[in-house]
Design an enzyme around this catalytic site. Structure first.
Site, PDB file in Angstrom:
ATOM      1  N   LYS A 109       0.820  -1.144  -0.136  1.00 59.79           N
ATOM      2  CA  LYS A 109      -0.083   0.100   0.002  1.00 59.79           C
ATOM      3  C   LYS A 109       0.815   1.299  -0.045  1.00 59.79           C
ATOM      4  CE  LYS A 109      -4.035   1.624   2.766  1.00 59.79           C
ATOM      5  NZ  LYS A 109      -4.937   1.507   3.993  1.00 59.79           N
ATOM      6  N   SER A 155      -9.967   1.427   2.852  1.00 61.36           N
ATOM      7  CA  SER A 155      -8.935   2.257   1.924  1.00 61.36           C
ATOM      8  C   SER A 155      -8.095   1.441   1.305  1.00 61.36           C
ATOM      9  CB  SER A 155      -8.381   3.065   2.928  1.00 61.36           C
ATOM     10  OG  SER A 155      -7.425   2.628   3.920  1.00 61.36           O
ATOM     11  N   SER A 196     -10.294  -1.165   6.634  1.00 63.59           N
ATOM     12  CA  SER A 196      -9.528  -0.844   5.460  1.00 63.59           C
ATOM     13  C   SER A 196      -8.953  -1.935   4.939  1.00 63.59           C
ATOM     14  CB  SER A 196      -8.652   0.241   5.833  1.00 63.59           C
ATOM     15  OG  SER A 196      -9.383   1.522   5.651  1.00 63.59           O
TER      16      SER A 196
END
Lengths: 98, 473
Positions: free
Chosen positions: B68, B143, B167
């Site tokens: 990420k 997310s 997330s």
């Protein structure tokens, strides 16, 4: 308990604390959005919290510090490499008094 | 064996590398070719071809990793989905990324996310939304949407994400893959660009439960650079559980009744039936304060974010906007231009909740509610081994359908937020389809019970036999 509607001056005050420029349209929009969210989150005021201790961290951490021994750190060039404005010695900022 | 090593799970590839049947450099090059197939806006950076990293003889077998955006990676853009960090190349690498590379999972690519991990749809990314590989008109969740899509679409064998209120688990559910949010403190947060420090935790997004266990086993550490990290009480083993004899699963009505879409509810009920067939006892398990978790979360997380994001001031890194009117004007102009609307909204909300005269009424109360939620879980786990719920109340929703109303987006997280506030581990596994889209099944356990919930997840996964081929490009 119904959350009060945030007014213009409060939004401007919070934006000032947060160091965020908001334009006129955003001030209005923020007042409406934050009031809506606060109205929802205020539901926790229904709960009886008398005598309940606050939780800051869910899992008990030891809060252990590492030994206070000097180690390697970034070089000056590495630390300045991503600065938006630098003179090669330090970070350059506008005058606080301007 | 298929001739295409990218058709294998990460654990299978790692085993072949270790037995000498697969060359780790060839595997890396093959995955680079897969990463180039990204048409979902999932990847923010891809390693250069021909620059396959030095091979390490570790338990992860050279199987490369998608990471990420918000993890700092030395010399590689680490932007946390934000314009304020556009092009930022950190001078150091996050502890967990470094540890995984040493264990044999080199960096393959980085993945897009909601800005500073604030969002449930990946539409809050400054570099464009990420699209769901099952249906490009829908969101992948957030997310960690880019990481979920990278794994679901077969652009990467496995990925690293972070979970603050759901997330990892929610995008895993919406993309039909496995996502594990570990116990808070088991993984170092050093080098993760912070959102809400008392909640943020890194975890794996993977093709199956075995891959999640393998990756997680190499993530856990007490890190001297993160005073809140505690490591883990036990080593993580690869799950082999096939039945659920003697396991008590608790179903909280508060998180599985009202507000769950009928199609999601149907697959949830089917999975409970499977659990019973595998020998589990399914019992009701009240979490009376869970309905207040979202309210507490949307005070605590914005409060912590408003503090953490104070560091973006246009001085040491990132973008600067200087109207030429002094230091304070530079701060305010830089932050207004660099942060997107959702980040600005949460900073405002958090600043308000922490401001003089409101601290006790908002942040203080929210922290007390957090105590009640934690007590609910403690009491629940006295009567059951794990708590199960749908991961998300809905399947992947259409792009743009919730962006106009921030509150409706926040409500997407109501099944995942309670576990985050309690700091306990929870895993999402794909458990079927509704309207042609995957649904997710969440299994939560007491703190440090990852081996237990991975075992339960493995038994259910073996029975469900979810077909994820529909998302692969």
């Amino acid at each position: 308990m119904i959350a009060k509607m945030l007014d213009r001056s409060e939004v401007i005050h919070i934006a000032r604390l947060a160091r965020l420029n908001l334009d006129e349209g955003e001030i209005e929009r923020t007042a409406i959005e934050l009031s809506g969210i606060l109205d929802h989150v205020e539901r926790i005021s229904e709960l009886d919290l008398e005598g309940v201790e606050p939780t800051a961290h869910a899992v008990a951490t030891r809060g252990e510090l590492r030994p206070d021994i000097q180690g390697a750190s970034l070089s000056r060039d590495q630390a300045l490499a991503e600065a938006p404005v630098t003179d090669g010695v330090g970070f350059i900022v506008p005058s606080p008094g301007a | 064996m298929s001739n295409d090593p990218t058709a294998l799970t990460a654990a299978s590839s790692a085993a072949l590398v270790k037995s000498g049947e697969l060359d780790a450099s060839d595997l890396f090059e093959a995955w680079l070719g897969r990463a180039e197939l990204d048409t979902f806006g999932a990847l923010s950076w891809i390693a250069q071809a021909g620059e396959s990293p030095e091979q390490v003889d570790g338990p992860l077998g050279g199987v490369p990793l998608a990471v990420k955006d918000l993890f700092c990676t030395e010399g590689v853009p680490s932007q946390s989905g934000s314009k304020i960090l556009e092009g930022y190349k950190p001078p150091y690498t996050a502890s967990v990324v470094e540890a995984l590379a040493k264990s044999g999972a080199p960096l393959l690519c980085k993945t897009h996310q909601d800005e500073f991990a604030m969002g449930s749809s990946n539409e809050n990314c400054a570099f464009g939304p990420v699209l769901n590989p099952w249906d490009k008109s829908r969101v992948p969740g957030g997310s960690s949407g880019g990481s979920a899509v990278a794994v679901a679409a077969g652009l990467a064998p496995w990925a690293l994400g972070t979970d603050t209120g759901g997330s990892i688990r929610q995008p895993a559910a919406l993309c039909g893959i496995v996502g594990l949010k570990p116990t808070y403190g088991s993984v170092s947060r050093y080098g993760m660009i912070a959102f809400a420090s008392s909640l943020d935790q890194a975890g794996p997004l993977t093709q199956d439960v075995t891959d999640a266990a393998l990756l997680f086993s190499q993530m856990i550490a007490r890190d001297p650079r993160d005073a809140t990290s505690v490591g883990h009480q036990e080593s993580i083993h690869l799950p082999d559980r096939r039945d659920l004899t003697g396991v008590r699963l608790g179903v909280p009505e508060e998180l599985s009744g009202d507000g769950i879409e009928p199609g999601v509810r149907a697959t949830f009920e089917e999975t409970l039936e499977r659990a019973r067939e595998l020998g589990a006892e399914v019992v009701p398990c009240p979490l009376p304060h869970a309905p207040h978790a979202l309210s507490a979360y949307y005070l605590i997380a914005p409060a912590e974010c408003s503090s953490n994001l104070a560091r973006f001031d246009g001085v040491r890194y990132g973008q600067r906007v200087d109207p030429g009117d002094g230091l304070d004007a530079m701060y305010s102009a830089t932050r207004a231009a660099g942060f997107g609307p959702e980040v600005r909204r949460r900073i405002m909300l958090g600043t308000y909740a922490l401001s003089s005269g409101y601290y006790d009424a908002y942040y203080g109360r929210a922290q007390r509610v957090r105590t009640l939620i934690q007590r609910d879980f403690d009491e629940a786990f006295a009567n059951c081994d794990a708590i199960v719920t749908p991961t998300s109340s809905s399947v992947a929703f259409p792009l743009g359908s919730r962006t106009a109303d921030p509150l409706s987006m926040y409500l997407s997280d109501f099944c995942t937020v309670p576990m985050s506030l309690a700091g306990i581990p929870a895993i999402s596994i794909p458990n079927g389809m509704s309207e042609g889209l995957p649904t997710g099944f969440q299994i939560a356990g007491p703190a440090f019970a990852e081996n237990s919930i991975l075992g339960i997840a493995h038994a259910l996964e073996s029975s469900i036999q979810f077909d994820r081929s529909g998302a692969r490009v």
